[in-house]
Write an enzyme that holds these catalytic residues in place. Structure first.
Site, PDB file in Angstrom:
ATOM      1  N   GLY A  63      12.275 -21.888 -10.785  1.00 11.17           N
ATOM      2  CA  GLY A  63      13.666 -21.860 -10.330  1.00 11.17           C
ATOM      3  C   GLY A  63      14.322 -23.181 -10.670  1.00 11.17           C
ATOM      4  O   GLY A  63      13.636 -24.146 -11.000  1.00 11.17           O
ATOM      5  N   CYS A  95       5.588 -23.235 -11.631  1.00  8.64           N
ATOM      6  CA  CYS A  95       6.623 -24.255 -11.772  1.00  8.64           C
ATOM      7  C   CYS A  95       7.281 -24.561 -10.417  1.00  8.64           C
ATOM      8  O   CYS A  95       6.627 -25.092  -9.535  1.00  8.64           O
ATOM      9  CB  CYS A  95       7.631 -23.831 -12.839  1.00  8.64           C
ATOM     10  SG  CYS A  95       8.619 -25.221 -13.418  1.00  8.64           S
ATOM     11  N   TYR A  96       8.522 -24.166 -10.212  1.00  9.95           N
ATOM     12  CA  TYR A  96       9.149 -24.403  -8.910  1.00  9.95           C
ATOM     13  C   TYR A  96       8.303 -23.793  -7.792  1.00  9.95           C
ATOM     14  O   TYR A  96       8.119 -24.394  -6.729  1.00  9.95           O
ATOM     15  CB  TYR A  96      10.559 -23.802  -8.891  1.00  9.95           C
ATOM     16  CG  TYR A  96      11.286 -24.015  -7.580  1.00  9.95           C
ATOM     17  CD1 TYR A  96      11.874 -25.236  -7.289  1.00  9.95           C
ATOM     18  CD2 TYR A  96      11.362 -22.996  -6.630  1.00  9.95           C
ATOM     19  CE1 TYR A  96      12.522 -25.445  -6.077  1.00  9.95           C
ATOM     20  CE2 TYR A  96      12.013 -23.196  -5.426  1.00  9.95           C
ATOM     21  CZ  TYR A  96      12.597 -24.421  -5.153  1.00  9.95           C
ATOM     22  OH  TYR A  96      13.235 -24.628  -3.960  1.00  9.95           O
ATOM     23  N   HIS A 123       4.438 -22.634 -17.473  1.00  8.53           N
ATOM     24  CA  HIS A 123       4.853 -21.226 -17.451  1.00  8.53           C
ATOM     25  C   HIS A 123       3.862 -20.359 -18.229  1.00  8.53           C
ATOM     26  O   HIS A 123       3.936 -20.299 -19.460  1.00  8.53           O
ATOM     27  CB  HIS A 123       6.248 -21.080 -18.065  1.00  8.53           C
ATOM     28  CG  HIS A 123       7.316 -21.649 -17.204  1.00  8.53           C
ATOM     29  ND1 HIS A 123       7.898 -20.949 -16.174  1.00  8.53           N
ATOM     30  CD2 HIS A 123       7.896 -22.877 -17.196  1.00  8.53           C
ATOM     31  CE1 HIS A 123       8.795 -21.706 -15.570  1.00  8.53           C
ATOM     32  NE2 HIS A 123       8.811 -22.885 -16.174  1.00  8.53           N
ATOM     33  N   GLU A 158       3.841 -17.228 -18.332  1.00 11.92           N
ATOM     34  CA  GLU A 158       4.468 -15.955 -18.702  1.00 11.92           C
ATOM     35  C   GLU A 158       5.117 -15.974 -20.086  1.00 11.92           C
ATOM     36  O   GLU A 158       5.399 -14.928 -20.653  1.00 11.92           O
ATOM     37  CB  GLU A 158       5.493 -15.531 -17.640  1.00 11.92           C
ATOM     38  CG  GLU A 158       6.749 -16.402 -17.519  1.00 11.92           C
ATOM     39  CD  GLU A 158       6.574 -17.627 -16.622  1.00 11.92           C
ATOM     40  OE1 GLU A 158       5.436 -18.086 -16.444  1.00 11.92           O
ATOM     41  OE2 GLU A 158       7.587 -18.140 -16.114  1.00 11.92           O
ATOM     42  N   ASP A 181      18.800   5.187 -20.577  1.00  9.17           N
ATOM     43  CA  ASP A 181      18.555   4.988 -19.155  1.00  9.17           C
ATOM     44  C   ASP A 181      18.959   6.202 -18.320  1.00  9.17           C
ATOM     45  O   ASP A 181      18.182   6.675 -17.482  1.00  9.17           O
ATOM     46  CB  ASP A 181      19.309   3.745 -18.640  1.00  9.17           C
ATOM     47  CG  ASP A 181      18.964   2.506 -19.445  1.00  9.17           C
ATOM     48  OD1 ASP A 181      17.956   2.541 -20.170  1.00  9.17           O
ATOM     49  OD2 ASP A 181      19.705   1.522 -19.358  1.00  9.17           O
ATOM     50  N   LYS A 232      13.518  -2.281 -20.350  1.00  6.43           N
ATOM     51  CA  LYS A 232      13.914  -1.232 -21.291  1.00  6.43           C
ATOM     52  C   LYS A 232      12.707  -0.548 -21.959  1.00  6.43           C
ATOM     53  O   LYS A 232      12.645   0.675 -22.029  1.00  6.43           O
ATOM     54  CB  LYS A 232      14.802  -1.855 -22.377  1.00  6.43           C
ATOM     55  CG  LYS A 232      15.536  -0.837 -23.207  1.00  6.43           C
ATOM     56  CD  LYS A 232      16.735  -0.364 -22.448  1.00  6.43           C
ATOM     57  CE  LYS A 232      17.595   0.601 -23.206  1.00  6.43           C
ATOM     58  NZ  LYS A 232      18.846   0.846 -22.464  1.00  6.43           N
TER      59      LYS A 232
END
Ligand code: XMP
Length: 522
Positions: A53, A80-81, A167, A169, A225, A368
Site C-alpha cells: 500500500g 511490503c506495506y 513483491h 506477486e 462479461d 478477465k
C-alpha cells in the site's frame, strides 16, 4: 470451500496477488482492510495475505489492522506495506530508509525457511519501498536480506506469521510464484484442488440459495462479461432469469444474430431472452449529431430508456444481475467493499426506474481471463468467449461524424472483411510456425472516416468515403502502438474493401500511438 483471503491496503499489485493464489489452484477473494475481523474469521480462510500500500504504517490514520488478526491461528503473509504493518502492530519498528529501494534487487534467502523451499540462496526480488523494518517484532527472525535491507523477509513460524518486504506477486521476482505457492500450499495447508469447475459449481449453488424462487433481470450486451454472467445464472436458475438484449444497430456485422443464436430459444441455455431491435430508434436519435460525447450520451441514455421499458413489461423483479468483474470494482476505487454498480456501456448510468431489491454480481471476484475460463467451462462458444473488446457505444464511435444506417452498413462490411483477413492470415501463420505472429494485434477494427475524396472506378469519377483500419498492440489499453501488419495483408484487405463495399474508394491505415491518439476514433 478452501479459500485464502487477500486484505487490500491499496497497493498497485493487489489484483496480481489474488491471481497468483488462484494460479496455485486455491480459491481467493479480496477484501478491503476495513472489513471487520469478525467477518473475515467467519469465512474460515486457510490463510490471509496482507497487500502492499502507499502509506507509512507509523503515520497517524494509516490503514491498519488489529493485533488480533495475527493470533487467529491462521497463517498470515504480509507483503511490503503488509509486512511493515505486521511488524509495527506486533511491536517491531518501521522507519523511513535513507535511500528508497526500488526495482530488481539482489536478495539472499535463508532457504531453510519453509517459505523459500526450492528457491536459490541468491536470487532477485522486486522492491518498491521507502520505509524499512529496522527492528523485528518479538518472536520473529530475519530470513532474507539485501545490501540495503537487513530484513527483506521475516518469520515467526510458531505463530505462522511471515513478512516479505519485496513483491513476490510480480514477474520481476523470478521465484515469487514459488514463494507464494510455498505459503499457500505448504504453510496454509491448502490442497490446491480448486478449479474453474468448482468455482462454477459453488457459484451455481450460491446463486440458487440467494435467489430462491425470485426473479432476476440482466442486461445482456453480448460482450464477454454479461454473456458469462447470463450463462452462469441460466445454469443456476433457468427461466427465473430474463435477459434483455438491446440491439442498438451499432453492433458488428451479424453480431445481434450471433448473440440470439447462443441465448435465444434455439440456443442451449434455459432463460427468457428478450431481444429489442432498436436500430431505427437509435438512428433516429443520432440523426445529425456529430459531437462525440453527445453521441455517446445519447447511445447510453437510450439504452437505459429501452431497458426500463422492457423491465416495466416484465414487472417487479427481485434481483438485477450484472457482469461486473474485479477490474471494474478496482477502477471504481471501492476495493472489496460494498456493491459497486457498473453502468452499462460505461455511460448513461444505471436504470433508475427498474424495480429490484438487490444486485447480484457472480463474477465480481474474477479477472478477465478467469471470466473467459468460466465461460468455456459452462459451454459458451469460443468465438464469444474470446471476443475482442468492443465499446458499449459500438460502431457509433467508429463512425466519425453523424451516424446513418448507410454508414453503419459500410463500416460493418469493411470491418467484417478486415477481421476475417487478419484471422485467416494469423491462422495460416500459426499452422506453419506453431504460434501466433508477432504482429497479431490485441484489438483491430475498421472505422469510417467522415472524409470523402475523389477517386476513379472503371471510367467513372467517384466521390466516396475513406475507411480507416486500426490495429493496436497493447498491454493494458492505457497506452498502445500500431501493430505492424504485413503489407500484403493490408493490400488484400484494401482490395477487398474497395471491391466489395459500395461507397468506399480509399483505405487508410492508422499508425498513431496512444497517446496522443486513442484506440477508438471518438
Ligand atoms: P480508447 O479509445 O479510450 O480505448 O483508447 C481504450 C479501450 O477501451 C475501449 N473503449 C470503450 N469500452 N465503452 C467501453 O466499454 C466505451 O465507451 C469505450 N470507449 C473505448 C476501446 O475499444 C479500447 O479497447
Amino acid at each position: 470451500m478452501e479459500k485464502v483471503i487477500v486484505i487490500d491496503f491499496g497497493g498497485q499489485y493487489n489484483q496480481l496477488v489474488a491471481r497468483r493464489v488462484r494460479e496455485c489452484s486455491v480459491y481467493c477473494e479480496i477484501y478491503s482492510y476495513k472489513k471487520p475481523l469478525s467477518e473475515i474469521r467467519a469465512m474460515e480462510p486457510k490463510g490471509i495475505i496482507l497487500t502492499g500500500g502507499p502509506n507509512s504504517c507509523y503515520e497517524e490514520g494509516a490503514p491498519s489492522c488489529s493485533a488480533e488478526l495475527f493470533s487467529l491461528g491462521i497463517p498470515v503473509l504480509g507483503l511490503c506495506y503488509g509486512a511493515q504493518m505486521m511488524m509495527h502492530v506486533l511491536g517491531g519498528k518501521v522507519e523511513r530508509a535513507s535511500e528508497r529501494e526500488y526495482g530488481r534487487t539482489g536478495t539472499h534467502f535463508d532457504v531453510s525457511s519453509k517459505l523459500f523451499a526450492g528457491v536459490p540462496e541468491n536470487s532477485v526480488t522486486w522492491m518498491s519501498h521507502n520505509d524499512y523494518i529496522s527492528r523485528l517484532a518479538p518472536g520473529f527472525m530475519s530470513v532474507a536480506s539485501t545490501a540495503n535491507c537487513p530484513v527483506a523477509a521475516a518469520e515467526n513460524t510458531e505463530k505462522g506469521l511471515y513478512a516479505l518486504q519485496f513483491h513476490p506477486e510480480v514477474l520481476h521476482t523470478p521465484n515469487g510464484k514459488d514463494i507464494l505457492r510455498n505459503f499457500v500450499i505448504d504453510i496454509c495447508g491448502c490442497s490446491g484442488d480448486w478449479e474453474m469447475t468448482s468455482f462454477v459449481e459453488t457459484q451455481i449453488r450460491e446463486i440458487r440459495e440467494k435467489v430462491g424462487d425470485g426473479r432476476v433481470l440482466l442486461a445482456l450486451s453480448g460482450g464477454v462479461d454479461s454473456s458469462v454472467a447470463a450463462a452462469l445464472l441460466s445454469r443456476a436458475i433457468g427461466h427465473q432469469l430474463t435477459c434483455v438484449f438491446v440491439d442498438h444497430g451499432l453492433l458488428r456485422k451479424n453480431e445481434g444474430d450471433e448473440v440470439e443464436a447462443v441465448f435465444g430459444s434455439e440456443g442451449t441455455f434455459e432463460l427468457n431472452f428478450v431481444r429489442v431491435n432498436a436500430a431505427d430508434r437509435y438512428y433516429g436519435k443520432l440523426a445529425g449529431v456529430t459531437e462525440p460525447e453527445r453521441k455517446r450520451k445519447i447511445i447510453g441514455e437510450e439504452f437505459i430508456r429501452i431497458f426500463e421499458e422492457e423491465a416495466k413489461k416484465i414487472g417487479a423483479v427481485d434481483f438485477l444481475a450484472q457482469g461486473t468483474i474485479y477490474p471494474d470494482v478496482v477502477e471504481s476505487g471501492l476495493g472489496g467493499e460494498s456493491a459497486v454498480i457498473k453502468s452499462h456501456h460505461n455511460v448513461g448510468g444505471l436504470p433508475e426506474h427498474v424495480d429490484f431489491k438487490e444486485i447480484i454480481e457472480p463474477l465480481r471476484d474474477l479477472f478477465k481471463d478467469e471470466v473467459r475460463k468460466v465461460g468455456l467451462t459452462i459451454g459458451l462458444p469460443e468465438k464469444l468467449v474470446f471476443r475482442q473488446p468492443f465499446p458499449g457505444p459500438g460502431l457509433g464511435i467508429r463512425i466519425i461524424g453523424d451516424v446513418t444506417a448507410e454508414k453503419v452498413h459500410i463500416v460493418q462490411d469493411a470491418d467484417a472483411i478486415y477481421r476475417a483477413e487478419i484471422l485467416d492470415t494469423a491462422r495460416e501463420y500459426e499452422k506453419e510456425y506453431g504460434h501466433s505472429p508477432a504482429w497479431m494485434p490485441d484489438q483491430y477494427f475498421a472505422a469510417l472516416s467522415n472524409m470523402r475524396s475523389v477517386g476513379v472506378m472503371g471510367d467513372e469519377r467517384t466521390y466516396d468515403y475513406a475507411i480507416v483500419l486500426r490495429a493496436v498492440k497493447t498491454d493494458d489499453f492505457m497506452t498502445a502502438d500500431a501493430a505492424e501488419l504485413p503489407f500484403d495483408l493490408l493490400q488484400r484487405v484494401m482490395t477487398r474493401i474497395i471491391g466489395e463495399v459500395r461507397g468506399v474508394n480509399r483505405v487508410l491505415y492508422d499508425i498513431s500511438t496512444k497517446p496522443p491518439a486513442t484506440v477508438e476514433m471518438e
